[in-house]
Scaffold this motif. Structure first.
Motif, PDB file in Angstrom:
ATOM      1  N   LYS B  91       8.246 -14.286   5.007  1.00 12.47           N
ATOM      2  CA  LYS B  91       7.752 -15.330   4.114  1.00 12.47           C
ATOM      3  C   LYS B  91       7.910 -14.945   2.653  1.00 12.47           C
ATOM      4  O   LYS B  91       8.054 -13.777   2.301  1.00 12.47           O
ATOM      5  CB  LYS B  91       6.326 -15.743   4.469  1.00 12.47           C
ATOM      6  CG  LYS B  91       5.247 -14.726   4.195  1.00 12.47           C
ATOM      7  CD  LYS B  91       3.881 -15.421   4.142  1.00 12.47           C
ATOM      8  CE  LYS B  91       3.362 -15.884   5.490  1.00 12.47           C
ATOM      9  NZ  LYS B  91       2.020 -16.484   5.376  1.00 12.47           N
ATOM     10  N   TYR B  92       7.891 -15.992   1.867  1.00 12.78           N
ATOM     11  CA  TYR B  92       7.999 -15.852   0.424  1.00 12.78           C
ATOM     12  C   TYR B  92       6.824 -15.025  -0.115  1.00 12.78           C
ATOM     13  O   TYR B  92       5.691 -15.200   0.327  1.00 12.78           O
ATOM     14  CB  TYR B  92       8.002 -17.266  -0.168  1.00 12.78           C
ATOM     15  CG  TYR B  92       7.843 -17.325  -1.657  1.00 12.78           C
ATOM     16  CD1 TYR B  92       8.799 -16.758  -2.483  1.00 12.78           C
ATOM     17  CD2 TYR B  92       6.744 -17.960  -2.224  1.00 12.78           C
ATOM     18  CE1 TYR B  92       8.655 -16.809  -3.855  1.00 12.78           C
ATOM     19  CE2 TYR B  92       6.595 -18.017  -3.603  1.00 12.78           C
ATOM     20  CZ  TYR B  92       7.547 -17.443  -4.411  1.00 12.78           C
ATOM     21  OH  TYR B  92       7.395 -17.491  -5.760  1.00 12.78           O
ATOM     22  N   ASN B  93       7.105 -14.132  -1.060  1.00 12.98           N
ATOM     23  CA  ASN B  93       6.056 -13.320  -1.686  1.00 12.98           C
ATOM     24  C   ASN B  93       5.760 -13.879  -3.075  1.00 12.98           C
ATOM     25  O   ASN B  93       6.525 -13.641  -4.009  1.00 12.98           O
ATOM     26  CB  ASN B  93       6.493 -11.859  -1.853  1.00 12.98           C
ATOM     27  CG  ASN B  93       6.864 -11.179  -0.532  1.00 12.98           C
ATOM     28  OD1 ASN B  93       7.462 -10.121  -0.542  1.00 12.98           O
ATOM     29  ND2 ASN B  93       6.520 -11.777   0.595  1.00 12.98           N
ATOM     30  N   THR B 281       1.894 -11.903   7.527  1.00 13.46           N
ATOM     31  CA  THR B 281       0.921 -12.991   7.424  1.00 13.46           C
ATOM     32  C   THR B 281       0.443 -13.227   6.001  1.00 13.46           C
ATOM     33  O   THR B 281       0.179 -14.361   5.610  1.00 13.46           O
ATOM     34  CB  THR B 281      -0.290 -12.679   8.337  1.00 13.46           C
ATOM     35  OG1 THR B 281       0.194 -12.257   9.611  1.00 13.46           O
ATOM     36  CG2 THR B 281      -1.175 -13.891   8.516  1.00 13.46           C
ATOM     37  N   PHE B 282       0.312 -12.166   5.217  1.00  7.83           N
ATOM     38  CA  PHE B 282      -0.335 -12.311   3.910  1.00  7.83           C
ATOM     39  C   PHE B 282       0.617 -11.999   2.748  1.00  7.83           C
ATOM     40  O   PHE B 282       0.187 -11.527   1.696  1.00  7.83           O
ATOM     41  CB  PHE B 282      -1.603 -11.453   3.853  1.00  7.83           C
ATOM     42  CG  PHE B 282      -2.596 -11.838   4.929  1.00  7.83           C
ATOM     43  CD1 PHE B 282      -3.237 -13.072   4.905  1.00  7.83           C
ATOM     44  CD2 PHE B 282      -2.870 -10.978   5.979  1.00  7.83           C
ATOM     45  CE1 PHE B 282      -4.130 -13.442   5.906  1.00  7.83           C
ATOM     46  CE2 PHE B 282      -3.767 -11.333   6.984  1.00  7.83           C
ATOM     47  CZ  PHE B 282      -4.395 -12.566   6.948  1.00  7.83           C
ATOM     48  N   SER B 283       1.887 -12.244   2.959  1.00  8.89           N
ATOM     49  CA  SER B 283       2.900 -12.273   1.893  1.00  8.89           C
ATOM     50  C   SER B 283       3.010 -11.002   1.067  1.00  8.89           C
ATOM     51  O   SER B 283       3.311 -11.051  -0.113  1.00  8.89           O
ATOM     52  CB  SER B 283       2.662 -13.474   0.959  1.00  8.89           C
ATOM     53  OG  SER B 283       1.626 -13.223   0.043  1.00  8.89           O
ATOM     54  N   THR B 284       2.775  -9.845   1.684  1.00 16.25           N
ATOM     55  CA  THR B 284       3.040  -8.597   0.958  1.00 16.25           C
ATOM     56  C   THR B 284       4.500  -8.209   1.254  1.00 16.25           C
ATOM     57  O   THR B 284       5.073  -8.701   2.218  1.00 16.25           O
ATOM     58  CB  THR B 284       2.053  -7.478   1.371  1.00 16.25           C
ATOM     59  OG1 THR B 284       2.276  -7.138   2.734  1.00 16.25           O
ATOM     60  CG2 THR B 284       0.615  -7.929   1.188  1.00 16.25           C
ATOM     61  N   PRO B 285       5.111  -7.359   0.427  1.00 20.44           N
ATOM     62  CA  PRO B 285       6.543  -7.107   0.589  1.00 20.44           C
ATOM     63  C   PRO B 285       6.897  -6.500   1.947  1.00 20.44           C
ATOM     64  O   PRO B 285       6.125  -5.729   2.508  1.00 20.44           O
ATOM     65  CB  PRO B 285       6.870  -6.122  -0.537  1.00 20.44           C
ATOM     66  CG  PRO B 285       5.776  -6.306  -1.527  1.00 20.44           C
ATOM     67  CD  PRO B 285       4.554  -6.664  -0.739  1.00 20.44           C
ATOM     68  N   HIS B 286       8.077  -6.857   2.431  1.00 22.81           N
ATOM     69  CA  HIS B 286       8.593  -6.287   3.680  1.00 22.81           C
ATOM     70  C   HIS B 286       9.158  -4.907   3.436  1.00 22.81           C
ATOM     71  O   HIS B 286       9.475  -4.550   2.314  1.00 22.81           O
ATOM     72  CB  HIS B 286       9.709  -7.183   4.203  1.00 22.81           C
ATOM     73  CG  HIS B 286       9.280  -8.030   5.347  1.00 22.81           C
ATOM     74  ND1 HIS B 286       9.659  -7.801   6.623  1.00 22.81           N
ATOM     75  CD2 HIS B 286       8.478  -9.106   5.381  1.00 22.81           C
ATOM     76  CE1 HIS B 286       9.123  -8.708   7.420  1.00 22.81           C
ATOM     77  NE2 HIS B 286       8.406  -9.522   6.684  1.00 22.81           N
ATOM     78  N   GLY B 287       9.335  -4.164   4.509  1.00 24.30           N
ATOM     79  CA  GLY B 287       9.903  -2.826   4.434  1.00 24.30           C
ATOM     80  C   GLY B 287      11.030  -2.746   3.413  1.00 24.30           C
ATOM     81  O   GLY B 287      11.755  -3.686   3.237  1.00 24.30           O
TER      82      GLY B 287
END
Lengths: 126, 491
Positions: B91-93, B281-287
């Protein structure tokens, strides 16, 4: 390609060829095709004791990694070390050159519970 | 290799730094040394001194900057393109998350500062815990785990501690065959044996198979719900009952929480322990975009075993660290976990609020089902809908030889990131649009998929040779896996 009539099959696609007390195990063409290009086969050490229904190794393709299951209990007496350099044999000749392990079965009666070729072909037609 | 003077074109191969530049160039200017020079050969044993300088790239500063900028422009991200990757919500951050995390009051703290100087941070951590408790319907949350899989491990360690405390040693963990791959891996890491429970053709757990396999050796069942084929298993309450009758616990992998925020609470249907993936779920950055965070929520009976310290609120409304939990499994991460990620998680929850979070899940579910409906005539759907936030389809163009890989590659030509492929159903694509895509983008994706289905029948070679508009079309994946060449050598 029809599947060999001389072996027993697990629903998870492993074939078992019985010669005396030695059972050779590999995977079917259906399984090899589904996995697509196989890149690595991890086999147990010779001497490992297997339980029927338990995993003896892993097979890796460009798409997925799957466990390999044995339908029979017993001791691993030989492994196909050539697969280290030629994992593609499992794609090319799954029922011959691509065999994986030979097991000295402790309860050969376990094999009676596995599918025969017709039962396997009914569920996984080629 | 010919020099590329920054022609920004996808057809141009960007050389390695080692291949760029010219002898004598240097991207940094060191100030003059103000300490006496020493001969390194007098300071180190002869065998440790190299004969030559290492062959480092020699490149000017601007060329270096342009090299990395050009590479960065080729990065594919949700900020630039549609990214319908199933199984791992992309998801968008929102930018406001970054702004909050960069506030000096959070960014410049030191973990050893005394608690009276970090009251603001402790209040935030306490609030995140309260939010996650409310969202999960479970009474306590631990924020320490540094990623989803780490949360799973923490959760299973709690399960083990619970049984041990009751004088029992339960060595088996049941895992449905529709579970995330990390679930059986977690069992192994926690010295438990994973036993597979079958799914029915509709993707839900086979309760008869579960009843056969659950016994007094069962520590827990680990289930992902909604599961990896995109359906919510409404038998979850029955599952909990079957497990609890045998003294086993129910673990829920919260990877797919994006489908149920504000709609359902795992604690209400009998879940004893679960983890969140804040990046899903809570839009924090991905790996790669930063460290992760995998908070764990637990039922009352697991509370005594939670990692320490926990932030607690005192009667005078100040915050303190509680280390006094004699049955705690200890620490699973230094200090308070990934604080910067938790600040982003807090910001996301606060900026959306209760209604907003519910809206996230409503839209995620609606978007997935809208796409499934639009594609139903052109593709095969092995699992019947309705779906949660993602779904599986199988391209079936057998006579043409076009497979899921070809469809995925053809999507790249249309600026769409390939969905998850070939898993958990053979030859499938797993599609998850998430909640933030406009109807225009969803329609663009559906139109493109329909167009590819037409191409697969009419001009299959176009699909089989895709992508046509990338620097490299099809890499030799088989060769790379069978004979990996991971070391670059000059010449």
């Amino acid at each position: 390609m029809s599947i060999p009539q001389d072996r027993k099959y697990l629903p998870s696609h492993e074939w078992h060829l019985v010669e005396g007390s030695i059972v050779t195990i590999g995977i079917t063409k259906v399984a090899a095709d589904q996995l697509s290009d196989i890149t690595y086969v991890e086999l147990p050490k010779v001497g490992t004791m297997l339980q029927a229904g338990s995993a003896f190794g892993e097979i890796e393709s460009v798409k997925a990694t799957s466990e390999l299951f044995s339908g029979v209990s017993g001791k691993v007496v030989t492994i196909n070390t050539e697969l280290n350099n030629h994992p593609e044999w499992v794609n090319q000749q799954p029922f011959s050159q691509g065999w994986m392990i030979k097991v000295e079965a402790t309860s050969p009666a376990e094999l009676e519970k596995l599918w025969n070729a017709a039962q396997y072909a009914q569920v996984y037609p080629t | 290799m010919t020099q590329n003077h920054g022609v920004a074109d996808v057809d141009v191969t960007i050389p390695l730094l080692f291949e760029e530049g010219s002898p004598g160039s240097c991207a940094v200017s060191l100030s003059k040394s103000d300490v006496p020079q020493q001969d390194v050969r007098k300071m180190l044993p002869a065998e440790l001194v190299a004969d030559d300088s290492p062959p480092l790239p020699e490149i000017a500063e601007m060329d270096l900057v342009r090299h990395f900028t050009r590479l960065a422009h080729r990065a594919f991200s949700v900020d630039a393109n549609f990214y319908p990757l199933g199984s791992c919500t992309m998801k968008y951050n929102p930018r406001i998350n970054e702004r909050a995390a960069a506030l000096p009051g959070f960014a410049n703290l030191h973990p050893y500062q005394p608690v009276d100087q970090i009251q603001g941070l402790l209040e935030l951590l306490y609030a995140v815990r309260e939010f996650l408790q409310e969202i999960s319907g479970l009474p306590e949350v631990c924020l320490q785990p540094a990623a989803g899989a780490h949360g799973e491990m923490t959760g299973l360690m709690l399960v083990n501690a619970y049984h041990r405390d009751r004088g029992e040693q339960r060595l088996n963990v049941l895992v449905p065959d529709s579970a995330h791959g990390t679930n059986p891996a977690t069992c192994t890491v926690c010295s438990r044996t994973a036993i597979t429970v079958k799914s029915r053709p509709d993707g839900k757990v086979d309760l008869d198979d579960l009843r056969k396999k659950v016994d007094r050796h069962t520590a827990a069942l680990m289930i992902t719900n909604p599961n990896t084929v995109g359906v919510f298993d409404e038998q979850i309450g029955d599952l909990a009952e079957i497990l609890h009758e045998q003294g086993a616990l129910l673990y829920m992998d919260g990877a797919n929480m994006n489908a149920m925020l504000g709609i359902m609470r795992p604690g209400d249907f009998g879940v004893d322990v679960m983890h969140f993936n804040t990046h899903k779920t809570f839009s924090t950055p991905h790996g790669g975009g930063g460290p992760g965070s995998g908070p764990v929520a637990v039922a009352e009976k697991l509370r005594p075993f939670l990692p320490i310290p926990q932030v607690i609120k005192k009667t005078d409304a100040t915050f303190e660290l509680d280390h006094n939990r004699p049955k705690s499994i200890g620490k699973v991460r230094a200090f308070f976990g990934q604080v910067g990620v938790l600040v982003r998680c807090y910001t996301y929850i606060r900026s959306l609020g209760t209604e907003g979070l519910r809206n996230v899940s409503d839209k995620a579910v609606l978007s997935a089902n809208y796409l499934a409906k639009r594609l139903e005539k052109a593709y095969h759907f092995p699992i019947p809908g309705p779906y949660a936030h993602e779904f599986i389809l199988v391209p079936k163009f057998e006579e043409t030889g076009v497979t899921e890989i070809d469809v995925a590659k053809r999507l790249i030509d249309h600026g769409i990131h390939p969905p998850t492929m070939s898993w958990p159903v053979h030859h499938c694509l797993m599609i998850e649009p998430t909640e933030t895509e406009s109807l225009r983008t969803l329609d663009y994706f559906a139109d493109t998929m329909l167009k590819i289905a037409r191409e697969a029948r009419e001009t299959p070679e176009v699909v089989k040779n895709a992508p046509h508009h990338t620097p490299i079309s099809r890499a030799d994946e088989v060769g790379a896996a069978r004979k990996p060449n991971v070391r670059w050598l000059p010449g």
